[in-house]
Scaffold this active site. Structure first.
Site, short mmCIF file in Angstrom:
data_model
loop_
_atom_site.label_atom_id
_atom_site.label_comp_id
_atom_site.label_asym_id
_atom_site.label_seq_id
_atom_site.Cartn_x
_atom_site.Cartn_y
_atom_site.Cartn_z
N GLY A 1 0.86 -1.18 0.00
CA GLY A 1 0.00 0.00 0.00
C GLY A 1 0.88 1.22 0.00
N CYS B 1 5.27 -6.04 1.77
CA CYS B 1 5.58 -4.61 1.85
C CYS B 1 4.75 -3.94 2.95
CB CYS B 1 5.37 -3.96 0.47
SG CYS B 1 6.15 -2.35 0.37
N TYR B 2 3.83 -3.08 2.63
CA TYR B 2 2.99 -2.46 3.66
C TYR B 2 2.29 -3.55 4.48
CZ TYR B 2 -0.79 0.26 5.79
OH TYR B 2 -1.65 0.83 6.68
N HIS C 1 8.82 -7.40 -2.89
CA HIS C 1 7.65 -7.80 -3.69
C HIS C 1 7.92 -9.11 -4.44
CE1 HIS C 1 5.08 -4.24 -3.23
NE2 HIS C 1 6.23 -3.62 -3.02
N GLU D 1 5.90 -10.83 -6.04
CA GLU D 1 5.00 -10.99 -7.19
C GLU D 1 5.55 -10.40 -8.49
OE1 GLU D 1 4.70 -8.98 -4.70
OE2 GLU D 1 3.68 -7.12 -5.17
N VAL E 1 -11.69 -10.62 -27.83
CA VAL E 1 -11.37 -11.86 -27.11
C VAL E 1 -12.48 -12.22 -26.11
CG1 VAL E 1 -9.67 -13.00 -25.63
CG2 VAL E 1 -8.91 -11.29 -27.28
N ASP E 2 -12.88 -11.25 -25.29
CA ASP E 2 -13.79 -11.59 -24.18
C ASP E 2 -15.15 -12.08 -24.66
OD1 ASP E 2 -11.64 -10.60 -22.82
OD2 ASP E 2 -12.59 -8.71 -22.26
N LYS F 1 -7.41 -11.76 -17.94
CA LYS F 1 -7.32 -11.87 -19.40
C LYS F 1 -6.53 -13.11 -19.85
CE LYS F 1 -8.23 -9.36 -23.14
NZ LYS F 1 -9.46 -8.56 -23.31
#
Ligand code: XMP
Length: 510
Positions: A54, A81-82, A168, A170, A225-226, A366
């Site tokens: 955050g 992190c936060y 991080h 990720e 695509v969707d 996606k």
């Protein structure tokens, strides 16, 4: 199905965390910190919780906090992190902030024994972005990692399954970030990995059949695509009970309307309705050159034609649309109010009432939508289609849109796509297309002076389309594109390449 809660405190990577977890075949859902109570977390039966980063400092009164009772649920927690600082704060530790200790970018992590670091060397690169750090540990916690500037780069209370990392994991810059998430999911949370697209398809098909029964379903198919994947999924579930309405305003790329029609009529069982209305659209666009006015006209006409068609075929049942997960969540706010009501995409006319709205892809990112599309047998060209603006070539023909100008642009754009695909360079581009600026320039062909149209090529690289860089396409490829366009497209005598970044430029020209 086992699931992980990503508790959103407003960091910029929150969707990425959920995507990375799902890449490990564990379903993750994002909730804003003020959108779910400890009691609800308990009831939902999450396997684990990840506190996100955050932008705030835990000592700031306005910063997001959470009920410390979450630490007593017995559910494994990983704070990032936060999120790490918040755990330390809630458990009685102290957080400090100082410019000297702030770290941004790639940093060496020195890690000690911890289940989170299983299979990871003692020194590795992690991505940091912080000023505050944990300066006094809460009781019963131990430090498991340090960096040159950060005395507590990670900490844990292993007996309670509570972990915190200042970096991080990720982001791809963290060398073993994926392994750290894997260790948390599989070794701490004891997940088995039941989130697989095959299961998703089977489960969703079953749920759709149950919900729809013997009623009809109408879906607006754009060829994107969707909506294409939603159509394929619904087709598998209910076949001919599905009616797809494809409004072709004649503003798609060359042959694209036929490609969409062929795909859905040949490969899938459904009622497919194509409405060709280029002439009517061009009539409305006659003499209009202001970009926003063009957009407005194209949008208004599209829905008019679409609903007229639906009305003509209407016999109750459901309305379906290809809403996906990022359409419903807005990351970075950590505020329940910013969750979009997901039925706001299509405005329904008052005289048509459906039994309900079906959004079979509403929980997918996606890349997951694309995987589902591939598994359902949609052609690669459709599944990996680059983004295409709703108003189509209407915003790439600068100024007034006419049939002839669309034709010229379609031909030039087709050559561009063909040449880029032959070179394999399309994999490196987020989006690329031709633009017809409506500028005529002088040239010479043979012994003749020419005075013909200019074509501009736009090609960008980007992760999120908020910022973008112009692609460094090799000169020889640009040369071939230019030669072929000038030779093969009648009324074009010059090609230029757009080298503008976003910002200040936008990706599209209008
Ligand atoms: P800009 O031009 O804003 O484009 O830098 C960013 C991305 O959005 C797409 N785009 C649109 N998509 N309707 C859409 O559905 C629109 O009016 C529209 N305008 C831009 C653009 O193609 C790029 O991917």
């Amino acid at each position: 199905m086992e699931k992980i809660l990503v508790l959103d405190f407003g960091g910029q990577y929150n969707q990425l965390i959920a995507r990375r977890v799902r890449d490990h075949h564990v379903y993750a859902e994002i909730m804003p910190y003020n959108g779910i109570t400890v009691e609800q977390i308990r009831e939902e039966g999450y396997r684990g919780i990840i506190f996100t980063g955050g932008p705030n400092s835990v000592y700031d009164n306005t910063s997001p906090h959470y009920d410390p009772a979450v630490l007593d649920l017995g559910i494994p927690i990983l704070g990032i992190c936060y999120g790490c600082q918040l755990i330390a704060y809630m458990a009685g530790g102290r957080i400090e902030g100082a410019m000297e200790s702030s770290e941004y970018g790639m940093v060496t992590l020195y890690s000690g024994p911890s289940v989170l670091y299983d299979g990871i060397p003692d020194e590795s690169i992690v991505w940091m972005s912080h000023t505050d750090y944990v300066n006094r540990l809460p009781e019963d916690y131990t430090i498991t990692g340090t960096t040159a500037k950060c005395p507590c780069a990670s900490m844990e209370n292993a007996s309670r399954n509570i972990y915190g990392v200042q970096f991080h994991p990720e982001v791809t810059h963290s060398q073993y970030g994926n392994q750290i998430l894997y260790n948390f999911l599989y070794k701490v949370c004891k997940c088995s990995g039941d989130w697989k697209m095959e299961h998703f398809i089977d489960d969703t098909v079953e749920q759709l059949r149950e919900k729809i029964g013997n009623k009809g379903v109408v879906l607006g198919l754009s060829g994107g695509v969707d909506s294409s994947v939603a159509a394929a999924l619904l087709s598998r579930a209910v076949g001919k009970q599905l009616t797809c309405v494809f409004v072709d305003q004649g503003l798609m790329r060359k042959d694209e309307g036929d490609f969409v029609e062929n795909t859905f009529t040949r490969l899938f069982d459904m009622n497919f309705v194509r409405v060709n209305c280029q002439e009517a659209f061009l009539e409305k666009l006659k003499g209009v050159s202001e970009p926003e006015e063009k957009r407005r006209i194209i949008g208004t006409e599209f829905y008019k034609v679409f609903w007229e068609e639906v009305r003509a075929r209407y016999s109750g049942g459901y309305f379906a649309q290809g809403t996906i997960y990022p359409d419903r969540i807005e990351s970075g706010k950590g505020d329940a109010a910013t969750i979009k009501t997901h039925h706001n995409q299509v405005k329904m006319p008052e005289d048509i009432t459906f039994d309900g709205v079906i959004e079979p892809l509403q929980d997918l990112f996606k890349d997951e939508v694309r995987k589902v599309g591939e598994k359902l047998g949609l052609p690669r060209d459709l599944v990996w289609r680059q983004p295409f603006p709703g108003p189509g070539l209407g915003v790439r023909v600068i100024g007034e849109v006419t049939a002839e100008r669309i034709r010229i642009l379609q031909e030039a754009d087709w050559v561009l796509r063909d040449e880029v695909a032959r070179s394999g360079y399309d994999e490196k581009l987020a989006q690329f297309f031709a633009v017809l600026p409506g500028v005529k320039t002088v040239g010479v062909m043979g012994d003749h002076r020419t005075y013909e149209e200019l074509i501009a090529i736009r090609a960008v690289t980007t992760d999120d389309f908020m910022t973008a860089d112009w692609a460094k396409i090799p000169y020889d490829l640009l040369g071939r594109i230019s030669n072929r366009i000038i030779n093969e497209v009648e009324h074009v005598n010059r090609v230029v390449y757009d080298i503008t970044q976003k910002p200040p430029g936008t990706v599209e020209w209008e």
